[in-house]
Design a protein around this motif. Sequence first.
Motif, PDB file in Angstrom:
ATOM      1  N   GLU A 165       0.865  -1.179   0.000  1.00 41.04           N
ATOM      2  CA  GLU A 165       0.000   0.000   0.000  1.00 41.04           C
ATOM      3  C   GLU A 165       0.901   1.228   0.000  1.00 41.04           C
ATOM      4  OE1 GLU A 165      -3.880  -0.571   2.524  1.00 41.04           O
ATOM      5  OE2 GLU A 165      -2.224  -1.520   3.600  1.00 41.04           O
ATOM      6  N   HIS A 166       0.475   2.249  -0.728  1.00 47.57           N
ATOM      7  CA  HIS A 166       1.262   3.479  -0.801  1.00 47.57           C
ATOM      8  C   HIS A 166       0.353   4.669  -0.549  1.00 47.57           C
ATOM      9  CE1 HIS A 166       3.268   6.878  -3.055  1.00 47.57           C
ATOM     10  NE2 HIS A 166       4.191   6.517  -2.178  1.00 47.57           N
ATOM     11  N   LEU A 167       0.872   5.675   0.144  1.00 49.49           N
ATOM     12  CA  LEU A 167       0.089   6.849   0.504  1.00 49.49           C
ATOM     13  C   LEU A 167       0.706   8.120  -0.069  1.00 49.49           C
ATOM     14  CD1 LEU A 167      -0.564   6.144   4.306  1.00 49.49           C
ATOM     15  CD2 LEU A 167      -1.944   5.426   2.344  1.00 49.49           C
ATOM     16  N   ASN A 168      -0.122   8.904  -0.762  1.00 47.76           N
ATOM     17  CA  ASN A 168       0.247  10.253  -1.174  1.00 47.76           C
ATOM     18  C   ASN A 168       1.560  10.296  -1.952  1.00 47.76           C
ATOM     19  OD1 ASN A 168      -2.099  11.427   0.129  1.00 47.76           O
ATOM     20  ND2 ASN A 168      -1.074  11.038   2.077  1.00 47.76           N
ATOM     21  N   PHE A 169       2.563  11.008  -1.399  1.00 42.36           N
ATOM     22  CA  PHE A 169       3.861  11.164  -2.069  1.00 42.36           C
ATOM     23  C   PHE A 169       4.993  10.477  -1.295  1.00 42.36           C
ATOM     24  CE2 PHE A 169       1.253  14.638  -3.587  1.00 42.36           C
ATOM     25  CZ  PHE A 169       1.585  14.767  -4.925  1.00 42.36           C
ATOM     26  N   GLU A 170       4.682   9.548  -0.424  1.00 44.93           N
ATOM     27  CA  GLU A 170       5.707   8.933   0.420  1.00 44.93           C
ATOM     28  C   GLU A 170       6.706   8.106  -0.401  1.00 44.93           C
ATOM     29  OE1 GLU A 170       3.113   8.590   4.560  1.00 44.93           O
ATOM     30  OE2 GLU A 170       3.750   6.769   3.537  1.00 44.93           O
ATOM     31  N   HIS A 171       7.904   7.980   0.152  1.00 47.66           N
ATOM     32  CA  HIS A 171       8.966   7.205  -0.492  1.00 47.66           C
ATOM     33  C   HIS A 171       9.036   5.783   0.062  1.00 47.66           C
ATOM     34  CE1 HIS A 171      10.935  10.397  -2.895  1.00 47.66           C
ATOM     35  NE2 HIS A 171      10.448  11.203  -1.951  1.00 47.66           N
ATOM     36  N   LYS A 172       7.983   5.331   0.694  1.00 45.47           N
ATOM     37  CA  LYS A 172       7.942   3.985   1.255  1.00 45.47           C
ATOM     38  C   LYS A 172       6.582   3.368   0.979  1.00 45.47           C
ATOM     39  CE  LYS A 172       6.344   5.686   5.759  1.00 45.47           C
ATOM     40  NZ  LYS A 172       6.636   5.814   7.201  1.00 45.47           N
ATOM     41  N   VAL A 173       6.535   2.036   1.065  1.00 48.45           N
ATOM     42  CA  VAL A 173       5.276   1.312   0.972  1.00 48.45           C
ATOM     43  C   VAL A 173       5.058   0.548   2.272  1.00 48.45           C
ATOM     44  CG1 VAL A 173       5.309   1.091  -1.533  1.00 48.45           C
ATOM     45  CG2 VAL A 173       6.381  -0.694  -0.136  1.00 48.45           C
ATOM     46  N   TYR A 174       3.806   0.224   2.536  1.00 49.86           N
ATOM     47  CA  TYR A 174       3.413  -0.508   3.737  1.00 49.86           C
ATOM     48  C   TYR A 174       3.081  -1.946   3.348  1.00 49.86           C
ATOM     49  CZ  TYR A 174       2.916   4.173   5.717  1.00 49.86           C
ATOM     50  OH  TYR A 174       3.151   5.463   6.146  1.00 49.86           O
ATOM     51  N   ALA A 197       8.869  -0.395   3.560  1.00 51.83           N
ATOM     52  CA  ALA A 197      10.050  -0.625   2.722  1.00 51.83           C
ATOM     53  C   ALA A 197      10.195   0.510   1.728  1.00 51.83           C
ATOM     54  CB  ALA A 197       9.924  -1.954   1.989  1.00 51.83           C
ATOM     55  N   PRO A 198      11.428   0.956   1.450  1.00 49.33           N
ATOM     56  CA  PRO A 198      11.629   1.974   0.422  1.00 49.33           C
ATOM     57  C   PRO A 198      11.413   1.383  -0.972  1.00 49.33           C
ATOM     58  CG  PRO A 198      13.736   1.161   1.207  1.00 49.33           C
ATOM     59  CD  PRO A 198      12.692   0.516   2.067  1.00 49.33           C
ATOM     60  N   PHE A 199      11.110   2.258  -1.929  1.00 51.26           N
ATOM     61  CA  PHE A 199      10.949   1.819  -3.311  1.00 51.26           C
ATOM     62  C   PHE A 199      11.295   2.980  -4.224  1.00 51.26           C
ATOM     63  CE2 PHE A 199       7.193   4.221  -2.752  1.00 51.26           C
ATOM     64  CZ  PHE A 199       6.591   4.459  -3.978  1.00 51.26           C
ATOM     65  N   ASN A 200      11.414   2.688  -5.514  1.00 57.55           N
ATOM     66  CA  ASN A 200      11.715   3.720  -6.494  1.00 57.55           C
ATOM     67  C   ASN A 200      10.412   4.417  -6.879  1.00 57.55           C
ATOM     68  OD1 ASN A 200      12.534   5.344  -8.607  1.00 57.55           O
ATOM     69  ND2 ASN A 200      12.909   3.640 -10.031  1.00 57.55           N
ATOM     70  N   ARG A 201      10.183   5.586  -6.337  1.00 58.05           N
ATOM     71  CA  ARG A 201       8.912   6.271  -6.537  1.00 58.05           C
ATOM     72  C   ARG A 201       8.717   6.731  -7.977  1.00 58.05           C
ATOM     73  NH1 ARG A 201       7.350  11.798  -3.496  1.00 58.05           N
ATOM     74  NH2 ARG A 201       8.304  12.569  -5.415  1.00 58.05           N
ATOM     75  N   ASP A 202       9.796   6.852  -8.728  1.00 62.10           N
ATOM     76  CA  ASP A 202       9.708   7.407 -10.082  1.00 62.10           C
ATOM     77  C   ASP A 202       9.696   6.348 -11.181  1.00 62.10           C
ATOM     78  OD1 ASP A 202       9.754  10.078  -9.101  1.00 62.10           O
ATOM     79  OD2 ASP A 202      11.927   9.895  -8.828  1.00 62.10           O
ATOM     80  N   GLY A 203       9.795   5.070 -10.821  1.00 62.84           N
ATOM     81  CA  GLY A 203       9.864   4.038 -11.841  1.00 62.84           C
ATOM     82  C   GLY A 203       9.038   2.819 -11.487  1.00 62.84           C
ATOM     83  N   PHE A 204       9.262   1.747 -12.211  1.00 61.33           N
ATOM     84  CA  PHE A 204       8.578   0.491 -11.965  1.00 61.33           C
ATOM     85  C   PHE A 204       9.280  -0.273 -10.851  1.00 61.33           C
ATOM     86  CE2 PHE A 204       6.645   1.471 -15.971  1.00 61.33           C
ATOM     87  CZ  PHE A 204       5.412   0.821 -15.941  1.00 61.33           C
TER      88      PHE A 204
END
Length: 279
Positions: A165-174, A197-204
């Motif tokens: 799950e991802h919220l708004n503009f965060e750089h992490k997922v739940y 966990a961190p993820f690449n917010r700008d890519g796949f």
Amino acid sequence: MPLTTIKQIVFLPLVLLLLATACSRPFTRSAGYVYLQKDGRTEKKWKLVWKDDFNAPILDTSKWTRIPPGKSDWNRHMSTHDDCFRLDSGYIYLRGIRNPDTTADPRPFITGGIYTKGKFAFQYGKIEIRAKLECATGAWPAMWMLAEQNKYGAYPKNGEIDIMEHLNFEHKVYQTTHSYYTLDLKQTQKPPHSGTAPFNRDGFNTFGIKWTPHKIVFTVNGKETFTYPRITGVDASQWPYDQPFYLLIDQQLGGSWVGKVDPQQLPVQMIVDWVKLYQ
């Protein structure tokens, strides 16, 4: 040579091939669409058993259904409207948009999601989903799982597995598990039921889980990020994850957790490349 003998010679290898193929499968099937991983597979090499790469020009309705609206935070704005879905160049776009017709539907915005309920479910294995998550205020894309059958009773007794799950503009997922044990008995730390966990917010990115009879291991881009284990000496509701689950992928909007939606930032999309199940 008699015709009967010729038919037997041709038919016998085919039968043996079919039997060998069935024996080599890492799963058995229930109800035709439920993939039950065979016992003893945990330490063996994964085999791809089900996938969708969204290369067709329309949604494969033998695998997926558009999620209808409901009354919960997550599905309050779900819609089957065509504008919430697009398939193009091997991707499916699940879209959160301003409602184009508020006379027929008074909701200010609508969103797209798909699930496999009644068409594909599995018990144990590794599932991975490659997708890009767009950001907006109030955007809440999710990939998650619910029980296909009613083994233990009404929600949350059958459990829920939130792959991402991802919220708004965060750089992490739940990444989370929910159940009667965590929600009603409030046992959220024995063991911890959620991680980020961190993820690449700008890519796949590729989000997934590896699910066995003993634990659920969450992953991002192939890296293990959080583990929810089955433990002993606690209430039995701690582990409802011994039954088939189906998959939901949806671009949610708004709610008590993510907050209010900014309509000026719509449309927002979750762009899904593929879904793969290994057992």
